[in-house]
Write an enzyme that holds these catalytic residues in place. Structure first.
Site, mmCIF file in Angstrom:
data_model
loop_
_atom_site.group_PDB
_atom_site.id
_atom_site.type_symbol
_atom_site.label_atom_id
_atom_site.label_comp_id
_atom_site.label_asym_id
_atom_site.label_seq_id
_atom_site.Cartn_x
_atom_site.Cartn_y
_atom_site.Cartn_z
ATOM 1 N N TYR A 144 0.864 -1.181 0.000
ATOM 2 C CA TYR A 144 0.000 0.000 0.000
ATOM 3 C C TYR A 144 0.895 1.224 0.000
ATOM 4 O O TYR A 144 1.812 1.321 0.832
ATOM 5 C CB TYR A 144 -0.900 0.000 1.241
ATOM 6 C CG TYR A 144 -1.773 1.233 1.400
ATOM 7 C CD1 TYR A 144 -1.487 2.187 2.378
ATOM 8 C CD2 TYR A 144 -2.866 1.447 0.575
ATOM 9 C CE1 TYR A 144 -2.287 3.309 2.533
ATOM 10 C CE2 TYR A 144 -3.673 2.582 0.719
ATOM 11 C CZ TYR A 144 -3.376 3.505 1.702
ATOM 12 O OH TYR A 144 -4.152 4.622 1.849
ATOM 13 N N ASP A 239 9.454 2.862 -1.048
ATOM 14 C CA ASP A 239 8.437 3.522 -0.222
ATOM 15 C C ASP A 239 8.775 3.208 1.237
ATOM 16 O O ASP A 239 8.402 2.153 1.758
ATOM 17 C CB ASP A 239 7.041 3.020 -0.587
ATOM 18 C CG ASP A 239 5.985 3.623 0.325
ATOM 19 O OD1 ASP A 239 4.783 3.407 0.072
ATOM 20 O OD2 ASP A 239 6.352 4.322 1.295
ATOM 21 N N LYS A 267 5.234 9.564 8.282
ATOM 22 C CA LYS A 267 5.099 9.019 9.647
ATOM 23 C C LYS A 267 6.153 9.579 10.615
ATOM 24 O O LYS A 267 6.047 10.708 11.063
ATOM 25 C CB LYS A 267 5.102 7.487 9.587
ATOM 26 C CG LYS A 267 3.881 6.935 8.803
ATOM 27 C CD LYS A 267 3.817 5.433 8.797
ATOM 28 C CE LYS A 267 2.799 4.910 7.822
ATOM 29 N NZ LYS A 267 1.425 4.928 8.295
HETATM 30 P P1 KE4 Z 1 -0.458 8.403 4.372
HETATM 31 O O1 KE4 Z 1 -1.021 9.076 3.149
HETATM 32 O O2 KE4 Z 1 -1.512 7.602 5.117
HETATM 33 O O3 KE4 Z 1 0.301 9.374 5.291
HETATM 34 O O4 KE4 Z 1 0.662 7.383 3.916
HETATM 35 C C1 KE4 Z 1 0.313 6.413 2.949
HETATM 36 C C2 KE4 Z 1 1.294 5.253 3.044
HETATM 37 C C3 KE4 Z 1 2.285 5.147 2.089
HETATM 38 N N1 KE4 Z 1 3.187 4.136 2.140
HETATM 39 C C4 KE4 Z 1 3.163 3.226 3.150
HETATM 40 C C5 KE4 Z 1 4.184 2.140 3.171
HETATM 41 C C6 KE4 Z 1 2.175 3.308 4.155
HETATM 42 O O5 KE4 Z 1 2.163 2.381 5.150
HETATM 43 C C7 KE4 Z 1 1.218 4.333 4.107
HETATM 44 C C8 KE4 Z 1 0.108 4.467 5.128
HETATM 45 N N2 KE4 Z 1 0.014 3.428 6.095
HETATM 46 C C9 KE4 Z 1 -1.319 3.161 6.623
HETATM 47 C C10 KE4 Z 1 -1.192 2.060 7.674
HETATM 48 N N3 KE4 Z 1 -0.846 0.830 7.112
HETATM 49 C C11 KE4 Z 1 -1.947 4.394 7.188
HETATM 50 C C12 KE4 Z 1 -3.127 4.135 8.089
HETATM 51 C C13 KE4 Z 1 -4.406 4.637 7.474
HETATM 52 O O6 KE4 Z 1 -4.572 4.493 6.244
HETATM 53 O O7 KE4 Z 1 -5.233 5.146 8.256
#
Ligand code: KE4
Length: 430
Positions: A144, A239, A267
């Site tokens: 993701y 990523d 993060k």
């Molecule tokens: P954000 O747009 O949520 O800040 O980041 C997206 C993203 C991109 N790449 C990786 C490897 C990620 O894990 C994420 C976001 N992680 C999720 C949890 N697995 C965010 C939690 C959520 O969607 O509420």
């Protein structure tokens, strides 16, 4: 435990916010529970609206590596608030955070701040396409990379949790150039690159996957991606939104000794405030507007309050011994959980990369998304509910990771393992 206040807030939230949450996975639908509304958090502890206390292993989905409300972060944010909250103009703080990232990650010579991991990966993809003049992007099933259209193909995290096939609203022609292959399948990616490598702008990968549960790269997998992209003039995009400053100070690229072309971060670099970033060699980043022609912008990019939280966080994790201590605590937790499952006779695969842990409810070794899908989701839900009742706050999905912070003590780990022993024994008893 009583959840009256959370229940009341959730009913109100559902009137005003789709599903009552601002991010789908928080709705806890996959584990047949209602979300807890959180009042406050401190260190490793989180307190819900009803005053129930939990040991927190979500850590805001990764950012809270120091634990909640770390004094250095609170103080830094408070100090900046005395100067204002947002100027829409450059400040010294964004230079400082950029310099900290550059110092920690040798492959990053220049970095652009954005507001989320989604923006970071979306921008990195655009940059790869802009630099190469090519359109195809390769990603991996179960990974993701945020919710940008082009990347919502066979995605993990909330898309996997809610079993949303891709997503409505994403036009077919937008994802026509996105190929998703099985994670860890060197043959599959080699075959595609042999056939179409000269059309591939980039390969984006979670160097340790954390959005299908935790899946580490198989031996040679990342190296194969590095060679295949180099041989075809494509860019390798790591990523590291989740793994950056998490699995090691220099991220997964330091852990595995692989140098990507572009790195996406998020993060931890925001210390709990909205920050994402993408970076790489100066020659590549020079293509980003206004220096170059690849456009990307953001009203709140480099926001001084968010920068202050990130700067304070990166200062703390750079202290000698920080990762060694975190490693020891995380190993104790992983060993304890694996032992608890073995004693209870519940088939579980526990794995770990630094202070990121995974716990699959299957008897199969998990090396890709198809393996992860063999998990017993019902059993995971019962485990989640039992642990939450016992005061342990886990990610409400089999397809997420657990995060340990520097604030987790031996006592927190012991209490967590003891709770797991009881809950798993209960599961085994059926
Ligand atoms: P954000 O747009 O949520 O800040 O980041 C997206 C993203 C991109 N790449 C990786 C490897 C990620 O894990 C994420 C976001 N992680 C999720 C949890 N697995 C965010 C939690 C959520 O969607 O509420």
């Amino acid at each position: 435990m009583r959840y009256d206040k959370s229940r009341e807030l959730f009913a109100r939230a559902r009137e005003a916010i789709p599903g009552g949450v601002n991010s789908p996975v928080r709705a806890c639908r996959a584990v047949g529970s209602d979300p807890l509304f959180i009042r406050e958090a401190d260190g490793a502890a989180i307190t819900d609206a009803d005053g129930n206390h939990y040991i927190d292993y979500i850590g805001s989905w990764g950012p809270m590596i120091l634990g909640h409300r770390h004094p250095a972060v609170i103080e830094a944010v408070g100090a900046v608030l005395q100067r204002g909250t947002s100027f829409g103009a450059p400040t010294d703080l964004e230079i400082e955070l950029a310099e900290q990232v550059i110092a920690a990650i040798p492959s990053v010579e220049m970095v652009r701040m954005v507001n989320s991991g989604t923006e970071a990966t979306m921008s990195a993809i655009r940059l790869a396409r802009g630099i190469t003049g090519r359109d195809i992007i390769i990603k991996f099933d179960g990974c993701y990379h945020g919710h940008a259209d082009t990347l919502l193909v066979e995605a993990g995290s909330g898309v996997a949790t809610l079993n949303i096939p891709g997503s409505p609203g994403v036009p077919a022609d937008v994802v026509a150039n996105t190929l998703s292959l099985p994670y860890n399948d060197i043959e599959a990616v080699t075959a595609v690159m042999q056939r179409r490598g000269n059309q591939v702008a980039g390969i984006i990968v979670e160097p340790v996957a954390g959005n299908m549960g935790l899946v580490r790269p198989a031996a040679g997998f990342l190296q194969a991606l590095r060679s295949l992209t180099a041989d075809n003039g494509s860019l390798l995009i790591f990523d590291e939104v989740m793994t950056g400053f998490r699995v090691a100070h220099g991220g997964a690229q330091a852990l595995f000794g692989i140098t990507p072309d572009l790195t996406c971060l998020g993060k931890i670099i925001g210390g709990g405030l909205p920050v994402g970033a993408y970076g790489g060699p100066g020659a590549l980043m020079a293509e980003v507007a206004p220096q170059g022609k690849v456009y990307q912008a953001g009203t709140l990019s480099g926001n001084p309050v968010a920068m202050a939280a990130g700067i304070a966080t990166l200062k703390e994790i750079a202290r000698p011994g920080f990762y060694e201590a975190l490693e020891a605590t995380s190993a104790r937790l992983a060993d304890g959980l694996a032992r608890a499952a073995a004693v209870a006779g519940v088939p579980v695969q526990v794995d770990r990369a630094g202070s990121m842990l995974g716990m699959f409810f299957t008897d199969r070794m998990v090396k890709n998304f198809d393996d992860a899908k063999t998990c017993d989701l019902k059993r995971f839900s019962s485990y989640y509910q039992g642990m939450r009742e016992a005061g342990i706050y886990l990610a409400p999905s089999q397809f997420e990771a657990l995060f340990v912070s520097a604030a987790h003590s031996d006592e927190h780990i012991a209490r967590t393992v003891a709770a797991a022993e009881k809950v798993l024994a209960g599961l085994a008893a059926g």
